[in-house]
Design a protein around this motif. Structure first.
Motif, mmCIF file in Angstrom:
data_model
loop_
_atom_site.group_PDB
_atom_site.id
_atom_site.type_symbol
_atom_site.label_atom_id
_atom_site.label_comp_id
_atom_site.label_asym_id
_atom_site.label_seq_id
_atom_site.Cartn_x
_atom_site.Cartn_y
_atom_site.Cartn_z
ATOM 1 N N GLY A 51 -20.103 -13.402 -81.998
ATOM 2 C CA GLY A 51 -20.739 -12.933 -83.210
ATOM 3 C C GLY A 51 -20.516 -13.835 -84.413
ATOM 4 N N PRO A 52 -21.044 -13.401 -85.565
ATOM 5 C CA PRO A 52 -21.889 -12.215 -85.740
ATOM 6 C C PRO A 52 -23.193 -12.318 -84.940
ATOM 7 C CG PRO A 52 -21.966 -13.589 -87.684
ATOM 8 C CD PRO A 52 -20.914 -14.182 -86.799
ATOM 9 N N SER A 53 -23.891 -11.194 -84.815
ATOM 10 C CA SER A 53 -25.055 -11.147 -83.933
ATOM 11 C C SER A 53 -26.119 -12.158 -84.330
ATOM 12 C CB SER A 53 -25.639 -9.734 -83.909
ATOM 13 O OG SER A 53 -26.031 -9.325 -85.215
ATOM 14 N N TRP A 54 -26.304 -12.368 -85.645
ATOM 15 C CA TRP A 54 -27.336 -13.318 -86.072
ATOM 16 C C TRP A 54 -26.991 -14.755 -85.675
ATOM 17 C CZ3 TRP A 54 -25.101 -16.725 -89.425
ATOM 18 C CH2 TRP A 54 -24.039 -16.273 -90.228
ATOM 19 N N LEU A 55 -25.690 -15.067 -85.624
ATOM 20 C CA LEU A 55 -25.279 -16.404 -85.192
ATOM 21 C C LEU A 55 -25.484 -16.552 -83.684
ATOM 22 C CD1 LEU A 55 -23.993 -19.164 -85.635
ATOM 23 C CD2 LEU A 55 -21.740 -18.069 -85.554
ATOM 24 N N ASP A 56 -25.087 -15.535 -82.929
ATOM 25 C CA ASP A 56 -25.319 -15.564 -81.483
ATOM 26 C C ASP A 56 -26.800 -15.709 -81.172
ATOM 27 O OD1 ASP A 56 -22.664 -15.356 -80.687
ATOM 28 O OD2 ASP A 56 -22.699 -13.172 -80.619
ATOM 29 N N ASP A 57 -27.623 -14.929 -81.879
ATOM 30 C CA ASP A 57 -29.063 -14.966 -81.627
ATOM 31 C C ASP A 57 -29.645 -16.337 -81.951
ATOM 32 O OD1 ASP A 57 -28.938 -12.325 -80.873
ATOM 33 O OD2 ASP A 57 -29.720 -11.527 -82.765
ATOM 34 N N TRP A 58 -29.220 -16.899 -83.086
ATOM 35 C CA TRP A 58 -29.787 -18.193 -83.485
ATOM 36 C C TRP A 58 -29.398 -19.284 -82.485
ATOM 37 C CZ3 TRP A 58 -28.662 -23.182 -84.541
ATOM 38 C CH2 TRP A 58 -29.680 -23.933 -85.134
ATOM 39 N N LEU A 59 -28.130 -19.312 -82.081
ATOM 40 C CA LEU A 59 -27.695 -20.340 -81.144
ATOM 41 C C LEU A 59 -28.325 -20.152 -79.766
ATOM 42 C CD1 LEU A 59 -23.936 -20.824 -82.073
ATOM 43 C CD2 LEU A 59 -25.733 -22.534 -82.184
ATOM 44 N N SER A 60 -28.481 -18.912 -79.346
ATOM 45 C CA SER A 60 -29.115 -18.657 -78.060
ATOM 46 C C SER A 60 -30.543 -19.199 -78.029
ATOM 47 C CB SER A 60 -29.125 -17.156 -77.767
ATOM 48 O OG SER A 60 -29.795 -16.878 -76.553
ATOM 49 N N ALA A 61 -31.235 -19.066 -79.151
ATOM 50 C CA ALA A 61 -32.627 -19.508 -79.220
ATOM 51 C C ALA A 61 -32.772 -20.999 -79.502
ATOM 52 C CB ALA A 61 -33.365 -18.708 -80.296
ATOM 53 N N ASN A 62 -31.735 -21.628 -80.088
ATOM 54 C CA ASN A 62 -31.915 -22.987 -80.598
ATOM 55 C C ASN A 62 -30.892 -24.004 -80.106
ATOM 56 O OD1 ASN A 62 -34.129 -22.642 -82.842
ATOM 57 N ND2 ASN A 62 -32.708 -20.924 -83.137
ATOM 58 N N ALA A 63 -30.065 -23.638 -79.138
ATOM 59 C CA ALA A 63 -28.996 -24.540 -78.700
ATOM 60 C C ALA A 63 -29.534 -25.885 -78.224
ATOM 61 C CB ALA A 63 -28.172 -23.880 -77.600
ATOM 62 N N SER A 64 -30.593 -25.862 -77.415
ATOM 63 C CA SER A 64 -31.125 -27.127 -76.904
ATOM 64 C C SER A 64 -31.770 -27.953 -78.003
ATOM 65 C CB SER A 64 -32.131 -26.858 -75.783
ATOM 66 O OG SER A 64 -31.486 -26.312 -74.657
ATOM 67 N N GLU A 65 -32.322 -27.280 -79.003
ATOM 68 C CA GLU A 65 -32.905 -28.015 -80.119
ATOM 69 C C GLU A 65 -31.821 -28.707 -80.935
ATOM 70 O OE1 GLU A 65 -36.334 -27.491 -83.531
ATOM 71 O OE2 GLU A 65 -35.800 -25.825 -82.233
ATOM 72 N N VAL A 66 -30.658 -28.055 -81.063
ATOM 73 C CA VAL A 66 -29.529 -28.692 -81.733
ATOM 74 C C VAL A 66 -29.166 -29.997 -81.022
ATOM 75 C CG1 VAL A 66 -27.061 -28.457 -82.245
ATOM 76 C CG2 VAL A 66 -28.607 -26.547 -82.685
ATOM 77 N N VAL A 67 -29.108 -29.954 -79.701
ATOM 78 C CA VAL A 67 -28.803 -31.157 -78.929
ATOM 79 C C VAL A 67 -29.869 -32.226 -79.155
ATOM 80 C CG1 VAL A 67 -28.497 -32.093 -76.606
ATOM 81 C CG2 VAL A 67 -27.529 -29.856 -77.198
ATOM 82 N N ALA A 68 -31.135 -31.792 -79.226
ATOM 83 C CA ALA A 68 -32.217 -32.751 -79.447
ATOM 84 C C ALA A 68 -32.100 -33.425 -80.811
ATOM 85 C CB ALA A 68 -33.564 -32.049 -79.325
#
Length: 436
Positions: A51-68
């Motif tokens: 958590g918090p939930s908004w951080l989990d949600d954002w990383l779940s949706a954007n983790a690969s984009e962060v790597v890119a």
């Protein structure tokens, strides 16, 4: 700027620890494809679910984009105060989240606030690369000859970008977070002074930063109360002599002998004039004089670095070095001109900020993520910020625990990309702990 072109089916099952490029084309989890055609498998998030939930949600949706983002920045490195494209990319990503970045007057680097309210804490990343030729062989390796992100600043930049967009996704924040994307950390006296001159820390009550550490495994963060880096100065000593024939050194001033006297004598004398517990060390890196074996040269030059972990001793070193150099050279008859270029102060983490950072690390990753770390003799211009506001600087583990550890500033340096998501979580939680 579009970094990602498309999504294609990727291999099923867990991803590798380093987010390595490559796709089998099998059905399963999605793989992102960069503009250079490099596929990016999903990257494990060591802090998922905390958590918090908004951080989990954002990383779940954007983790690969962060790597890119990181791979794009890594492939397009820019030297200090030339980070124009990097700054443009950062600004574009921030604007895409509805934020309003302010580019520094020099055209590179920027600051940007997330949230609202009277209280403000800062998170800092450096964005410049090194004049180093990369030899990693990675598919996202530098496309600029002789320039590479061999110090991990591409990761620092990406982590702060991820933290920025994650914070922007929150419904509400307990205050403002100042994002500081700083240019020119790799040159003295450092781009931190550019940020300060532009009012980048105005209204900020505390600042935090991370730096890649290839000695720590991913998921561990090294913290320390007190000095974590050292002051670093540059010395250039130019010697002059009438010159002459080596068969008659008594008729001239032997410049090469004088150089040798300083090379060996100055570090020794210095060690007897400053407290040995201060970590003060003088090391020569370059020397040149003459060409002919049978001629006493008329000029020579000696260059080196002078480092100390003590802020008070740092203030006293310039006159001391001049005094000792003069004493060593007086009997030789050789003339000299000493240029002492003061660099950056030591980074001295204050106790309260470090405890807040540790609380953020524990919230982000758990107690096992906390690690101690020693003081380094390396310089880091984050110290300039701590001359103005309290703060804390930590070391981010980037070693995958399997491959050979490769030190910073080396052509083969690379990192485990899981560390990017770890860094995003730590920076977000450090800000939240400080504003709580």
């Amino acid at each position: 700027m579009t970094v990602l072109d498309s999504r294609v089916p990727g291999p099923s099952g867990p991803s590798g620890s380093s987010g390595s490029a490559g796709s089998s084309g099998e059905e399963g989890s999605e793989v992102l494809l960069t503009e250079r055609g490099v596929s990016i498998a999903p990257v494990e998030d060591p802090g998922a679910g905390r958590g918090p939930s908004w951080l989990d949600d954002w990383l779940s949706a954007n983790a690969s984009e962060v790597v890119a983002w990181r791979r794009h920045i890594h492939a397009h490195p820019e030297l200090s105060r030339k980070e124009f494209a990097t700054t443009e990319l950062i600004a574009d990503v921030l604007r895409s989240a509805g934020l309003k970045p302010r580019v520094l007057p020099g055209g590179t680097g920027l600051v940007c606030d997330v949230g609202s309210g009277p209280r403000c804490v800062a998170l800092r990343a450096d964005i410049d690369a090194l004049p180093v030729k990369e030899n990693t062989g990675a598919p996202y390796a530098s496309t600029v000859d002789g320039v590479a992100h061999a110090c991990g600043h591409d990761a620092h930049t990406t982590i702060l970008l991820g933290a920025a967009l994650a914070l922007a996704s929150a419904t509400e924040l307990p205050g403002r977070v100042r994002l500081v994307f700083q240019p020119a950390e790799e040159v003295m006296p450092g781009g931190a002074l550019d940020v300060l001159a532009a009012g980048g820390l105005d209204g900020v009550e505390r600042i935090f930063g991370l730096h890649c550490d290839p000695r720590l495994p991913v998921g561990r963060i090294g913290t320390r109360i007190g000095a974590i880096t050292s002051a670093s100065d540059l010395l250039e000593l130019r010697l002059t002599s009438p010159g002459g024939h080596t068969s008659r050194p008594h008729l001239t001033a032997d410049l090469v002998h004088a150089l040798g006297t300083v090379i060996t004598g100055l570090p020794t004398l210095l060690s007897r004039r400053v407290d040995p517990r201060s970590g003060t060390v003088l090391v020569w890196g370059a020397v040149h004089a003459g060409e002919a074996a049978n001629a006493v040269p008329q000029d020579g030059v000696l260059r080196g670095t002078l480092r100390t972990g003590d802020r008070d001793i740092w203030a006293e070193l310039e006159p001391l070095i001049k005094e000792l150099t003069g004493a060593l050279l007086a009997p030789t008859g050789v003339g000299f001109d000493l240029h002492h270029r003061r660099g950056v102060p030591p980074v001295v983490n204050d106790r309260e900020s470090t405890m807040l950072l540790r609380a953020g690390i524990e919230a982000a990753l758990g107690e096992d993520a906390l690690a101690g770390t020693e003081q380094s003799s390396g310089g880091e211009d984050f110290g300039w910020y701590l001359e103005h506001v309290p703060g804390s600087f930590a070391r981010l583990g980037v070693w995958n625990g399997v491959e050979k550890q490769r030190d910073l500033h080396q052509p083969g340096f690379d990192l485990d990309e899981r560390a990017l998501l770890v860094g995003v979580r730590v920076m977000v939680h450090a800000a939240l702990a400080s504003l709580a």
